[in-house]
Design a protein around this motif. Structure first.
Motif, mmCIF file in Angstrom:
data_model
loop_
_atom_site.group_PDB
_atom_site.id
_atom_site.type_symbol
_atom_site.label_atom_id
_atom_site.label_comp_id
_atom_site.label_asym_id
_atom_site.label_seq_id
_atom_site.Cartn_x
_atom_site.Cartn_y
_atom_site.Cartn_z
ATOM 1 N N SER A 190 11.931 -59.816 31.281
ATOM 2 C CA SER A 190 10.629 -60.095 30.853
ATOM 3 C C SER A 190 10.812 -60.348 29.413
ATOM 4 O O SER A 190 10.373 -61.765 28.747
ATOM 5 C CB SER A 190 9.466 -59.323 31.446
ATOM 6 O OG SER A 190 9.755 -58.961 32.406
ATOM 7 N N ASP A 201 10.956 -65.223 37.604
ATOM 8 C CA ASP A 201 10.805 -63.510 37.713
ATOM 9 C C ASP A 201 10.178 -62.821 38.517
ATOM 10 O O ASP A 201 9.517 -62.500 38.407
ATOM 11 C CB ASP A 201 9.648 -63.103 36.066
ATOM 12 C CG ASP A 201 10.302 -61.774 35.533
ATOM 13 O OD1 ASP A 201 10.669 -61.013 36.057
ATOM 14 O OD2 ASP A 201 9.152 -61.464 34.316
ATOM 15 N N GLU A 202 11.273 -62.234 39.113
ATOM 16 C CA GLU A 202 10.993 -60.794 40.520
ATOM 17 C C GLU A 202 10.239 -61.595 41.281
ATOM 18 O O GLU A 202 8.854 -61.004 41.623
ATOM 19 C CB GLU A 202 10.688 -59.779 40.047
ATOM 20 C CG GLU A 202 11.611 -59.481 38.917
ATOM 21 C CD GLU A 202 11.482 -57.503 38.549
ATOM 22 O OE1 GLU A 202 10.863 -57.137 39.268
ATOM 23 O OE2 GLU A 202 11.608 -56.951 37.803
HETATM 24 MG MG LIG Z 1 9.634 -57.451 33.688
#
Ligand SMILES: [Mg+2]
Ligand SMILES: Nc1ncnc2c1ncn2[C@@H]1O[C@H](COP(=O)(O)OP(=O)(O)O)[C@@H](O)[C@H]1O
Lengths: 314, 320
Positions: B47, B177-178
């Motif tokens: 992140s 992001d995921e």
């Molecule tokens: Mg993360």
């Protein structure tokens, strides 16, 4: 939205009914004979008995309550002692002044509190934030009657910028507004502090939310993110808080009306207590309860209008 | 052509316990129209990497050195306003949590219109574009959906709406992001397929972050393996998965249940803990947990090219 409003209105009716029951029990439990109080010490027993029958006090308690309840919902709160005019009429004459005062107080607190809280949150940790923090605590700590007296002394007596007493010329809206400025400031100033703190805290929370991060990731401008994406959510708890705070503002209104010699429900109930005009006291309390419940209802409807999640829950 | 090239990126967070070196000498490239996957345990800096690219690092974080060149501009040295102008039209993002990704009190249509705030199109035209995007992510009754609020949609639909919003401006790079971690397995598959279709149609590159090695293997052209703020191995998916050249990658693949079954979607656990990034151990970052540790590992290994395009930060790669 319509079914939400209807359900919420139904709840308001229930709350007022319960308030009536409590008020009735209180009158009933207070020691002393209302007829004796109304007629004074020189009345004969026969006169008192006649009044008791007239007032329905000889009936069983549940009949008395039922009559009280039905009459109250029909707007009949009995007659006041001094002039024998209907209590409802007397209270309704004074009510607009108090409502104007409360709305003025809300306007002050919202107009100052929301921008200050928002500003403090956006600049968190800066001197501006700290200043707003200190000011908030200060205005919360000062009782509203002190604000009223100082506002009167400074702005009306020393500086003579604003009028000191009264509600202004009837029919002259501008004059009435000018007369409203100081008393409503006294009612609303403490709330500026509450609201600033509340808005700051919820702004900080909302600004951390995932959807704000998403909005930034889409490149939305900071102004749009702060005011449209964050503040619209951050003011929701404030609206609810204000709805509940109406009760506290009503009690501040009593002081403000006395200090500024304004007509209004607060002044009315104050005078009524001094003259032991009990029907007027109960009538006023009942009307202010209804006002409280109604304004609370308005606050909830505003939250419902602003938050689709609340709307869909009903 | 390379859309994104990150070189020797170092990101540091100021914390009470001292500076936390969250990214150390991170380098990799995202070529045009390719899907690049990033894998690594939670806390390895995925992140942070995204935030550094987007210019959205937390206030206590800063880019200490290195460059992030995106379409010829160095994002590491661009001012806030200039990066903000890239976010949305050129560089867009889908985040993990579909539940919280959309604003709860603004209608979907209005949020989509707001994203197009830079465009001169009339309101009706913007809405038409939004409807078109929602159709592409297979939201039923797209015109009606504009009037609705996020809580009225299911998790999978919300994530698809978020994807529609992210791709609406046809960015050159989509960062994900995921995006599927919070979805159940069936939804994950459909969402991945959708992403792949849209990527092909728009012709953008994707930087795809996931815990799920199975998904990475299926979706991505290239892989970047991260460990404790460092890129330990990178290359094409076939190179890295076929010939893992860093012991960390090998361990991940060894015990990855996703290779055998679709059940577990967490990264496999390896004995030991992530090092404290405030006091980076001397030498190789993975040495403490490595079962093939050697004496040379007391020094920081260089990035060694196993075959062209396949790089591992490990002395073992040299002997191959
Ligand atoms: Mg993360
Ligand atoms: N704002 C911050 N301040 C201090 N440390 C941070 C901050 N953000 C992330 N970190 C640290 O940086 C490391 C990488 O975090 P992160 O990028 O969130 O990892 P991942 O996304 O891979 O789970 C972690 O050790 C985390 O504790």
């Amino acid at each position: 939205m319509l079914s939400y409003s209807i359900k919420r209105l139904g709840l308001a009716v229930v709350i007022v009914s319960v308030a009536m029951l409590m008020l009735f029990s209180m009158i009933y439990l207070i020691p002393g004979d209302p007829a004796a109080v109304a007629l004074g010490p020189r009345a004969t027993e026969a006169m008192r008995e006649a009044l008791r029958v007239k007032m329905g006090l000889d009936q069983p308690i549940w009949v008395q309550f039922w009559n009280f309840f039905i009459n109250a919902w029909q707007g009949d709160l009995g007659n006041e002692v001094l002039s024998d005019r209907p209590v409802a009429t007397v209270v309704l004459e004074q009510l607009p002044y108090t409502i104007a005062l409360i709305l003025g107080g809300i306007s002050w607190s919202v107009a100052l509190g929301i921008p200050l809280g928002c500003w403090a949150a956006v600049k968190r940790g800066s001197w501006a934030d700290r200043l707003v923090g200190v000011l908030s605590v200060a205005v919360i700590a000062v009782p509203s009657f002190v604000v009223a007296i100082y506002a009167l002394l400074v702005f009306a007596v020393t500086l003579q910028w604003l009028p000191a007493i009264g509600a202004g010329e009837p029919g002259d809206l501008g004059d009435q507004l000018v007369h409203l400025l100081l008393p409503s400031l006294a009612v609303g100033l403490g709330w500026v502090g509450y609201i600033a703190r509340m808005v700051r805290a919820s702004m900080l929370e909302v600004l951390e939310a995932q959807h704000i991060r998403t909005a930034r990731a889409f490149g939305l401008p900071d102004r749009m993110i702060t005011y449209r994406y964050a503040l619209t959510i951050a003011i929701l708890p404030t609206v609810t808080l204000l709805g509940v705070g109406i009760g506290q503002m009503l009690s501040s209104a009593v002081f403000a009306e006395i200090v500024f010699a304004r007509p209004g429900v607060g002044k009315l109930v104050y005078d009524a207590i001094l003259t032991r005009n009990y029907p007027l006291v109960t009538g006023t309390v009942l009307v202010t309860t209804v006002i409280f419940v109604l304004l609370n209802l308005v606050a909830d409807l505003i939250v419902g209008a602003l938050d689709p999640r609340v709307r869909s829950r009903f | 052509m390379t859309v994104l090239a990150i070189e020797n990126l170092n990101v540091v967070f100021a914390t009470e316990g001292g500076d936390l070196h969250a990214l150390r000498d991170v380098s990799f490239k995202v070529p045009e129209q390719r899907i690049v996957g990033i894998v690594g345990e939670s806390g390895c800096g995925k992140s942070t990497l995204i935030n550094a690219i987007l210019g959205l690092l937390a206030e206590n974080g800063r880019i200490a050195s290195g460059s992030i060149s995106f379409e010829g501009e160095d994002l590491a040295h661009l001012d806030d306003k200039a990066i903000q102008d890239l976010r949305g039209p050129r560089l867009s993002t889908v985040f993990q949590d579909p539940m919280g990704a959309l604003n709860p009190v603004i209608s979907v249509g209005r949020q989509m219109r707001n994203i197009q705030y830079r465009s001169d199109l009339a309101r009706a035209e913007k809405d038409a574009r939004s409807i078109d995007m929602l159709r592409q992510v297979r939201i039923p009754d797209a015109a009606q959906a504009l009037k609705r609020y996020p809580h009225e949609f299911s998790g999978g639909m919300k994530q698809r709406i978020a994807i529609a919003m992210a791709l609406m401006m046809e960015p050159a790079l989509l960062i994900a992001d995921e995006p599927t971690t919070a979805l159940d397995a069936t939804l994950e598959v459909t969402t991945i397929e959708l992403l792949k279709d849209l990527q092909a149609e728009i012709g953008c590159s994707v930087l795809f972050i996931s815990h799920h090695l199975g998904v990475i293997a299926e979706l991505c052209d290239d892989v970047v393996v991260m460990y404790a703020g460092e890129v330990v191995e990178r290359g094409s998916t076939r190179q890295v998965f076929g010939n893992p050249s860093h012991p960390y990658t090998a361990r991940l693949l060894d015990c990855d249940p996703a290779r055998q079954s679709e059940r577990t979607r967490q990264l496999p656990t390896i004995p030991g803990e992530l090092p404290d990034l405030r006091r980076r151990p001397e030498g190789c970052i993975f040495a403490a947990r490595c079962d093939r540790r050697m004496d040379v590992c007391a020094a920081i290994p260089p990035d060694i090219e196993v075959v062209p395009g396949h790089v591992a930060r490990c002395f073992l790669a040299e002997s191959q």
